[in-house]
Motif scaffolding. Sequence first.
Motif, PDB file in Angstrom:
ATOM      1  N   PHE A 116     -32.623 -59.981   0.346  1.00 49.96           N
ATOM      2  CA  PHE A 116     -32.539 -58.540   0.077  1.00 49.96           C
ATOM      3  C   PHE A 116     -32.195 -57.834   1.380  1.00 49.96           C
ATOM      4  N   PHE A 117     -31.212 -56.944   1.309  1.00 49.95           N
ATOM      5  CA  PHE A 117     -30.769 -56.295   2.542  1.00 49.95           C
ATOM      6  C   PHE A 117     -30.123 -54.951   2.261  1.00 49.95           C
ATOM      7  N   ASP A 118     -30.042 -54.171   3.339  1.00 50.16           N
ATOM      8  CA  ASP A 118     -29.299 -52.909   3.326  1.00 50.16           C
ATOM      9  C   ASP A 118     -28.344 -52.992   4.512  1.00 50.16           C
ATOM     10  N   PHE A 119     -27.108 -52.562   4.311  1.00 48.12           N
ATOM     11  CA  PHE A 119     -26.116 -52.658   5.382  1.00 48.12           C
ATOM     12  C   PHE A 119     -26.434 -51.754   6.564  1.00 48.12           C
ATOM     13  N   SER A 120     -27.434 -50.892   6.452  1.00 51.72           N
ATOM     14  CA  SER A 120     -27.746 -50.045   7.603  1.00 51.72           C
ATOM     15  C   SER A 120     -28.891 -50.606   8.449  1.00 51.72           C
ATOM     16  N   SER A 121     -29.340 -51.827   8.157  1.00 51.57           N
ATOM     17  CA  SER A 121     -30.432 -52.423   8.936  1.00 51.57           C
ATOM     18  C   SER A 121     -29.898 -53.371  10.006  1.00 51.57           C
ATOM     19  N   PRO A 122     -30.160 -53.077  11.288  1.00 51.39           N
ATOM     20  CA  PRO A 122     -29.691 -53.962  12.366  1.00 51.39           C
ATOM     21  C   PRO A 122     -30.267 -55.375  12.252  1.00 51.39           C
ATOM     22  N   TYR A 123     -31.546 -55.478  11.884  1.00 53.98           N
ATOM     23  CA  TYR A 123     -32.136 -56.811  11.785  1.00 53.98           C
ATOM     24  C   TYR A 123     -31.567 -57.566  10.580  1.00 53.98           C
ATOM     25  N   ALA A 124     -31.197 -56.824   9.527  1.00 48.57           N
ATOM     26  CA  ALA A 124     -30.530 -57.486   8.399  1.00 48.57           C
ATOM     27  C   ALA A 124     -29.162 -57.997   8.827  1.00 48.57           C
TER      28      ALA A 124
ATOM     29  N   ALA B  21     -30.483 -54.341  20.392  1.00 45.45           N
ATOM     30  CA  ALA B  21     -29.420 -54.873  21.251  1.00 45.45           C
ATOM     31  C   ALA B  21     -29.849 -56.187  21.906  1.00 45.45           C
ATOM     32  N   ARG B  22     -31.103 -56.238  22.361  1.00 43.83           N
ATOM     33  CA  ARG B  22     -31.570 -57.473  22.997  1.00 43.83           C
ATOM     34  C   ARG B  22     -31.638 -58.611  21.986  1.00 43.83           C
ATOM     35  N   SER B  23     -32.095 -58.297  20.759  1.00 45.57           N
ATOM     36  CA  SER B  23     -32.185 -59.333  19.729  1.00 45.57           C
ATOM     37  C   SER B  23     -30.798 -59.858  19.372  1.00 45.57           C
ATOM     38  N   ALA B  24     -29.800 -58.979  19.410  1.00 47.17           N
ATOM     39  CA  ALA B  24     -28.426 -59.423  19.153  1.00 47.17           C
ATOM     40  C   ALA B  24     -27.965 -60.357  20.272  1.00 47.17           C
ATOM     41  N   ARG B  25     -28.238 -59.990  21.521  1.00 45.54           N
ATOM     42  CA  ARG B  25     -27.846 -60.869  22.631  1.00 45.54           C
ATOM     43  C   ARG B  25     -28.566 -62.205  22.510  1.00 45.54           C
ATOM     44  N   TYR B  26     -29.860 -62.137  22.162  1.00 42.42           N
ATOM     45  CA  TYR B  26     -30.637 -63.367  21.999  1.00 42.42           C
ATOM     46  C   TYR B  26     -30.009 -64.262  20.929  1.00 42.42           C
ATOM     47  N   ALA B  27     -29.488 -63.627  19.866  1.00 39.60           N
ATOM     48  CA  ALA B  27     -28.878 -64.386  18.763  1.00 39.60           C
ATOM     49  C   ALA B  27     -27.435 -64.764  19.056  1.00 39.60           C
ATOM     50  N   GLY B  28     -26.901 -64.281  20.174  1.00 38.37           N
ATOM     51  CA  GLY B  28     -25.506 -64.579  20.498  1.00 38.37           C
ATOM     52  C   GLY B  28     -24.521 -63.829  19.620  1.00 38.37           C
ATOM     53  N   LEU B  29     -24.912 -62.653  19.143  1.00 39.18           N
ATOM     54  CA  LEU B  29     -24.049 -61.865  18.261  1.00 39.18           C
ATOM     55  C   LEU B  29     -23.640 -60.558  18.942  1.00 39.18           C
ATOM     56  N   PRO B  30     -22.403 -60.129  18.730  1.00 40.31           N
ATOM     57  CA  PRO B  30     -21.976 -58.846  19.295  1.00 40.31           C
ATOM     58  C   PRO B  30     -22.723 -57.706  18.637  1.00 40.31           C
ATOM     59  N   TYR B  31     -22.930 -56.623  19.355  1.00 42.24           N
ATOM     60  CA  TYR B  31     -23.684 -55.505  18.800  1.00 42.24           C
ATOM     61  C   TYR B  31     -23.395 -54.253  19.603  1.00 42.24           C
ATOM     62  N   ARG B  32     -23.182 -53.166  18.898  1.00 45.12           N
ATOM     63  CA  ARG B  32     -23.131 -51.866  19.549  1.00 45.12           C
ATOM     64  C   ARG B  32     -23.842 -50.893  18.633  1.00 45.12           C
ATOM     65  N   MET B  33     -24.831 -50.187  19.152  1.00 48.19           N
ATOM     66  CA  MET B  33     -25.590 -49.253  18.323  1.00 48.19           C
ATOM     67  C   MET B  33     -24.631 -48.246  17.714  1.00 48.19           C
ATOM     68  N   PRO B  34     -24.565 -48.183  16.360  1.00 49.61           N
ATOM     69  CA  PRO B  34     -23.617 -47.248  15.749  1.00 49.61           C
ATOM     70  C   PRO B  34     -24.099 -45.805  15.896  1.00 49.61           C
TER      71      PRO B  34
ATOM     72  N   PHE C 217     -40.608 -63.493   3.042  1.00 50.80           N
ATOM     73  CA  PHE C 217     -40.403 -63.481   4.493  1.00 50.80           C
ATOM     74  C   PHE C 217     -39.726 -62.182   4.862  1.00 50.80           C
ATOM     75  N   TRP C 218     -40.392 -61.388   5.693  1.00 52.01           N
ATOM     76  CA  TRP C 218     -39.834 -60.094   6.087  1.00 52.01           C
ATOM     77  C   TRP C 218     -39.346 -60.147   7.516  1.00 52.01           C
ATOM     78  N   GLY C 219     -38.076 -59.805   7.713  1.00 57.24           N
ATOM     79  CA  GLY C 219     -37.575 -59.609   9.068  1.00 57.24           C
ATOM     80  C   GLY C 219     -36.765 -60.769   9.604  1.00 57.24           C
ATOM     81  N   ASN C 220     -35.816 -60.416  10.446  1.00 58.13           N
ATOM     82  CA  ASN C 220     -34.995 -61.420  11.118  1.00 58.13           C
ATOM     83  C   ASN C 220     -35.866 -62.406  11.886  1.00 58.13           C
ATOM     84  N   ASP C 221     -36.979 -61.931  12.423  1.00 61.89           N
ATOM     85  CA  ASP C 221     -37.803 -62.831  13.248  1.00 61.89           C
ATOM     86  C   ASP C 221     -38.651 -63.785  12.417  1.00 61.89           C
ATOM     87  N   ARG C 222     -38.514 -63.734  11.095  1.00 60.06           N
ATOM     88  CA  ARG C 222     -39.174 -64.752  10.276  1.00 60.06           C
ATOM     89  C   ARG C 222     -38.221 -65.883   9.878  1.00 60.06           C
TER      90      ARG C 222
END
Lengths: 200, 200
Positions: B8-16, B68-81, B182-187
């Motif tokens: 389950f996700f929403d496209f406006s969630s950074p962790y999603a 932003a740090r979690s994106a770097r940790y995951a090796g994914l590009p990220y820019r706060m929209p 399981f809730w959250g990217n960190d799970r």
Amino acid sequence: MADPVEFFFDFSSPYAYLAAMKIEDLVRVRGRAVAWRPMLLGVVFKAVGGAPLTEYGIKGPYSVHDFARSARYAGLPYRMPEPFPIATQNAARLVLVVERAAPARIGELVRAIFPAFFVDNRNINDPAVLAEICASLGLDAEALTPAIEEPGIKDALRANCEEALRRGVFGAPFMFVEGEPFWGNDRLPQLDRWLETGGF
Amino acid sequence: MADPVEFFFDFSSPYAYLAAMKIEDLVRVRGRAVAWRPMLLGVVFKAVGGAPLTEYGIKGPYSVHDFARSARYAGLPYRMPEPFPIATQNAARLVLVVERAAPARIGELVRAIFPAFFVDNRNINDPAVLAEICASLGLDAEALTPAIEEPGIKDALRANCEEALRRGVFGAPFMFVEGEPFWGNDRLPQLDRWLETGGF
């Protein structure tokens, strides 16, 4: 040796329990020590908003489930205490007393107090229970436990809470590596990589 | 093949976003597929309480830093929209359109829409942007994009939101493995072990 990793915590936080049991081993591998910073989540929540996870409506039952599962995932014993949460200022103050009297023993003390609550369901705010825990570690319970009532110790706990708020702490565990903030047991992997790489 | 892992996700969630980029690879290794379940966090927050993390007082700045740090940790590009968050119902509906028309392509589509927002700062609720994303994947944009206005598709999104609420979803990403939440990217690490071991 590089600066210690600061570990802000409250003894009534299940995720702080899980992190506290691991943090010293984790950072030692990276050449670091832990600066244990007891605080009171009640003070923090009152100042910045927030409440115990179990009181967050629909999040409550999930949190209770996740506490236990996260403990199993970490390989740590866990039993949801009842009542929960409890006041913890005496336990926090004892850490500050031991910091003054036997700083090398703080980690051990923290790792004894936390499971007394989260495994054995003891009232860790009861000075008699704290005295027992001290004695079990070979610490001088009769000298240490009464010192939790000293104004200087009470002030030190108050100062920790104020510093936590000033530095943006809003939950527990909350860790700092040279100012870089990490909130939550589930940020230990990021903290570890931060220590390993010097920041990423 | 065992049941798909529900996401389950929403496209406006950074962790999603972070979880969505990894989940299909992660569960495939364990012999599973992903059931993509778009929903609207606005509907969920309205029903159970909650707000975008960036609006949680002192948690806001930490969250922006952690995204932003979690994106770097995951090796994914990220820019706060900017703006953030945005409405996402059209993007969510497009997933449901493609689910009907080309179900094997949903994962790809999701992994194209998310970075359009979280890396390229595009308005992924704009049908023209969605049409462009479809075309870039070789999907029939002219047939698919207008279908987001169909009552059946709108109903399907509404049904996803209602089901999410019924099943205790209060944030995103929110995943289920045979009912285990399981809730959250960190799970993701716990979810992975759950798949590996059949539960722990």
